[in-house]
Design an enzyme around this catalytic site. Structure first.
Site, PDB file in Angstrom:
ATOM      1  N   LYS A 122      -2.716   7.328  -0.953  1.00 25.21           N
ATOM      2  CA  LYS A 122      -3.098   6.012  -0.427  1.00 25.21           C
ATOM      3  C   LYS A 122      -4.509   6.139   0.129  1.00 25.21           C
ATOM      4  CE  LYS A 122      -1.360   1.849   0.145  1.00 25.21           C
ATOM      5  NZ  LYS A 122      -0.364   1.101  -0.620  1.00 25.21           N
ATOM      6  N   ASP A 162      -4.115  -3.063  -2.690  1.00 24.98           N
ATOM      7  CA  ASP A 162      -3.166  -3.252  -1.582  1.00 24.98           C
ATOM      8  C   ASP A 162      -3.760  -4.388  -0.753  1.00 24.98           C
ATOM      9  OD1 ASP A 162      -0.689  -1.905  -0.175  1.00 24.98           O
ATOM     10  OD2 ASP A 162      -2.102  -2.179   1.453  1.00 24.98           O
TER      11      ASP A 162
HETATM   12  P1  NDP Z   1      -2.676  -9.310   0.268  1.00 30.48           P
HETATM   13  O1  NDP Z   1      -3.952  -8.880   0.893  1.00 30.48           O
HETATM   14  O2  NDP Z   1      -2.698  -9.969  -1.048  1.00 30.48           O
HETATM   15  O3  NDP Z   1      -1.870 -10.251   1.267  1.00 30.48           O
HETATM   16  C1  NDP Z   1      -1.512  -9.823   2.530  1.00 30.48           C
HETATM   17  C2  NDP Z   1      -0.913 -10.996   3.285  1.00 30.48           C
HETATM   18  O4  NDP Z   1      -0.383 -10.542   4.514  1.00 30.48           O
HETATM   19  C3  NDP Z   1      -1.957 -12.050   3.640  1.00 30.48           C
HETATM   20  O5  NDP Z   1      -1.328 -13.296   3.695  1.00 30.48           O
HETATM   21  C4  NDP Z   1      -2.412 -11.603   5.021  1.00 30.48           C
HETATM   22  O6  NDP Z   1      -2.967 -12.617   5.832  1.00 30.48           O
HETATM   23  C5  NDP Z   1      -1.084 -11.130   5.609  1.00 30.48           C
HETATM   24  N1  NDP Z   1      -1.357 -10.126   6.657  1.00 30.48           N
HETATM   25  C6  NDP Z   1      -2.030  -8.957   6.511  1.00 30.48           C
HETATM   26  N2  NDP Z   1      -2.094  -8.312   7.681  1.00 30.48           N
HETATM   27  C7  NDP Z   1      -1.455  -9.095   8.559  1.00 30.48           C
HETATM   28  C8  NDP Z   1      -1.193  -8.985   9.941  1.00 30.48           C
HETATM   29  N3  NDP Z   1      -1.589  -7.900  10.641  1.00 30.48           N
HETATM   30  N4  NDP Z   1      -0.481  -9.981  10.532  1.00 30.48           N
HETATM   31  C9  NDP Z   1      -0.058 -11.057   9.812  1.00 30.48           C
HETATM   32  N5  NDP Z   1      -0.293 -11.218   8.511  1.00 30.48           N
HETATM   33  C10 NDP Z   1      -0.967 -10.253   7.898  1.00 30.48           C
HETATM   34  O7  NDP Z   1      -1.755  -7.985   0.226  1.00 30.48           O
HETATM   35  P2  NDP Z   1      -0.453  -7.706  -0.634  1.00 30.48           P
HETATM   36  O8  NDP Z   1       0.301  -8.950  -0.845  1.00 30.48           O
HETATM   37  O9  NDP Z   1      -0.864  -6.892  -1.793  1.00 30.48           O
HETATM   38  O10 NDP Z   1       0.348  -6.717   0.346  1.00 30.48           O
HETATM   39  C11 NDP Z   1       1.322  -7.196   1.266  1.00 30.48           C
HETATM   40  C12 NDP Z   1       2.241  -6.037   1.654  1.00 30.48           C
HETATM   41  O11 NDP Z   1       2.890  -5.533   0.476  1.00 30.48           O
HETATM   42  C13 NDP Z   1       1.568  -4.825   2.282  1.00 30.48           C
HETATM   43  O12 NDP Z   1       2.445  -4.227   3.210  1.00 30.48           O
HETATM   44  C14 NDP Z   1       1.367  -3.883   1.104  1.00 30.48           C
HETATM   45  O13 NDP Z   1       1.239  -2.531   1.502  1.00 30.48           O
HETATM   46  C15 NDP Z   1       2.679  -4.125   0.372  1.00 30.48           C
HETATM   47  N6  NDP Z   1       2.690  -3.748  -1.032  1.00 30.48           N
HETATM   48  C16 NDP Z   1       1.791  -4.295  -1.924  1.00 30.48           C
HETATM   49  C17 NDP Z   1       1.861  -3.938  -3.252  1.00 30.48           C
HETATM   50  C18 NDP Z   1       0.992  -4.583  -4.268  1.00 30.48           C
HETATM   51  O14 NDP Z   1       1.224  -4.354  -5.474  1.00 30.48           O
HETATM   52  N7  NDP Z   1       0.008  -5.418  -3.906  1.00 30.48           N
HETATM   53  C19 NDP Z   1       2.802  -2.917  -3.737  1.00 30.48           C
HETATM   54  C20 NDP Z   1       3.756  -2.489  -2.738  1.00 30.48           C
HETATM   55  C21 NDP Z   1       3.659  -2.882  -1.447  1.00 30.48           C
HETATM   56  P3  NDP Z   1      -4.576 -12.669   6.063  1.00 30.48           P
HETATM   57  O15 NDP Z   1      -5.121 -13.216   4.799  1.00 30.48           O
HETATM   58  O16 NDP Z   1      -4.755 -13.559   7.230  1.00 30.48           O
HETATM   59  O17 NDP Z   1      -5.009 -11.253   6.342  1.00 30.48           O
END
Ligand code: NDP
Length: 449
Positions: A122, A162
């Site tokens: 990571k 991510d």
């Molecule tokens: P994105 O950046 O596309 O979206 C993240 C979302 O979560 C946004 O809506 C963001 O809001 C919100 N967010 C992030 N940090 C916070 C916080 N501290 N408090 C509240 N909301 C928050 O990321 P992903 O959708 O790719 O990832 C989401 C989760 O899924 C993570 O935990 C990631 O590790 C996990 N994941 C992702 C994979 C992938 O293929 N993308 C694979 C496996 C797991 P804002 O825009 O305001 O920051």
């Protein structure tokens, strides 16, 4: 087990997220350790909790006004026992060594569960792409890759996206890698379709999470049809989780970002979801703008003075936390139970605190840990690597078919491992035991390296 935890905590006292992830796995695998006393002498726990390599570097870049900034970046190459390091890059101000070590540690077991040949890694930076122009993001990505490129490669380490790293960032990172290495290879996954990407990769984590939920429900002769679902986040995972829930007849009523959340009691249909996709992926706006278009919904601003998240306090059947780590605490878990939620399927990594997980396990609801239920993303990344190696592209239905089979197999693997160790139906224990056993077996086969 306590010895090794103390060792880790004393050596790196500030790494609380990493300690949390390690503690959860070690508790689950205690029965495996009891059955294999030789693991002690082989120092299996000491080896598996220590990254094979950590790269830490500075990223200088210039903003549009000519001001120079410096961010800190990392790549954790955690474990390569079953394949090249594989795992995403996160760009978010909260990124530090603890967060990335926890994510890399989880990734090792998740990748093992997919049955594909991928080790765990990571990386990322405390750079915040929010509010930056495309040119600023490009300059940052180019500077980031100017250092990272010497540590990665299609058979060494294959990063992906991510939080904060989507198609735009992967494009800029890939462009710089290609220029520096003078090679067009599958060194990153999540690439755009026209230059080496796989169909269904953007959808894979969300779709996979819902396929896993459907498998859990099927054991109880249920489906998602007619079920009300709470989804957090509004990024990649949340959007495609919602899309698949809607397709399978469920009703999604929430989305969030770090500023707040929307609750749409009537349900978010495909038109509303398309609006959210455009809002988030193209306009890069805030979820609060949803209510400007759909006035029947209610927006609630995030309030850090509360000890709970009101998003988890609505009547529902299922919850799909898909934003970030530790977003469901003990109070949230109690609220979910009170409101009738009987299935939690983690799209995010480690979204539930240990106290919340204890509540889910005590209540014996269907609880899927992220390392099993969100493995669809990395699984399709593995399929992207396979397609790149063969220099061909599979059609969407072929990738989706393989994704479904992989999620079904992961579900069964968790159930089998939990049954074998006397904790039937505990998906968390099953995922940890199955992933751990596979990686440790490979490590021991390969000698002391
Ligand atoms: P994105 O950046 O596309 O979206 C993240 C979302 O979560 C946004 O809506 C963001 O809001 C919100 N967010 C992030 N940090 C916070 C916080 N501290 N408090 C509240 N909301 C928050 O990321 P992903 O959708 O790719 O990832 C989401 C989760 O899924 C993570 O935990 C990631 O590790 C996990 N994941 C992702 C994979 C992938 O293929 N993308 C694979 C496996 C797991 P804002 O825009 O305001 O920051």
């Amino acid at each position: 087990m306590t010895d090794i935890l103390n060792l880790i905590k004393n050596r790196d006292p500030g790494e609380k997220e990493f300690h949390q992830a390690v503690e959860e796995v070690l508790e689950s695998v205690q029965p495996v350790l009891d059955r294999n006393p030789q693991y002690r002498q082989d120092a299996v726990l000491e080896r598996i909790t220590e990254p094979e390599r950590v790269i830490m570097f500075r990223v200088p870049w210039m903003d549009d006004q000519g001001q120079v900034h410096v961010n800190r970046a990392f790549r954790i190459q955690m474990n390569s026992a079953i394949g090249p390091y594989k795992g995403g890059l996160r760009f978010h101000p909260s990124v530090n060594l603890s967060i990335l070590k926890f994510l890399a540690f989880e990734q090792v077991f998740k990748n093992a569960l997919t049955t594909l040949s991928m080790g765990g890694g990571k990386g990322g930076s405390d750079f915040d792409p929010k509010g930056k122009s495309d040119n600023e993001v490009m300059r940052f990505c180019q500077s980031f890759m100017a250092e990272l490129f010497r540590h990665i490669g299609p058979d060494t380490d294959v990063p992906a996206g991510d939080i904060g790293v989507g198609a735009r960032e992967i494009g800029y990172l890939f462009g710089m890698y290609k220029k520096l290495s003078n090679e067009f290879t599958g060194v990153l996954t999540g690439k755009s379709l026209g230059w080496g990407g796989s169909l269904i990769r953007p959808e894979a984590t969300g779709y996979g999470s819902v396929y896993f939920a459907a498998e859990m429900l099927a054991i109880q002769n249920q489906t998602l049809e007619g079920k009300t679902c709470l989804v957090s986040g509004s990024g990649n995972v949340a959007q495609y989780t919602a899309e698949k829930i809607i397709e399978l007849g469920g009703k999604v009523v929430t989305f969030s970002d770090s500023s707040g959340y929307i609750y749409d009691e009537e349900g978010i249909d495909t038109d509303k979801l398309d609006f959210v996709k455009r809002l988030k992926n193209i306009k890069r706006g805030r979820i609060s703008e949803y209510i400007d278009k759909y006035s029947e919904a209610v927006y609630t601003e995030a309030d850090t003075s509360l000890d709970y998240n009101p998003l988890w306090n609505h009547k529902a059947d299922c919850a799909f936390p898909s934003a970030t780590e530790n977003e469901i605490n003990e109070t949230d878990a109690a609220n979910l139970m009170k409101n009738g939620v009987h299935l939690i399927c983690e799209g995010a990594n480690m979204p539930s605190t240990p106290e919340a997980i204890n509540i889910f396990l005590d209540k014996k609801i269907l609880y899927a840990p992220g390392k099993a239920s969100n493995a669809g993303g990395v699984a399709v990344s593995g399929l992207e690597m396979a397609q790149n190696s063969m220099r061909l592209n599979w059609p969407a239905d072929e990738v989706d078919r393989r994704l479904k089979i992989i999620m079904k197999n992961i579900h069964q693997t968790c159930l089998n491992a939990s049954a074998e160790y006397g904790v039937s139906g505990n998906y968390m224990a099953g995922a940890n035991i199955a992933g751990f056993t596979k990686v440790v077996t490979a490590m021991l086969d390969q000698g002391l390296v």
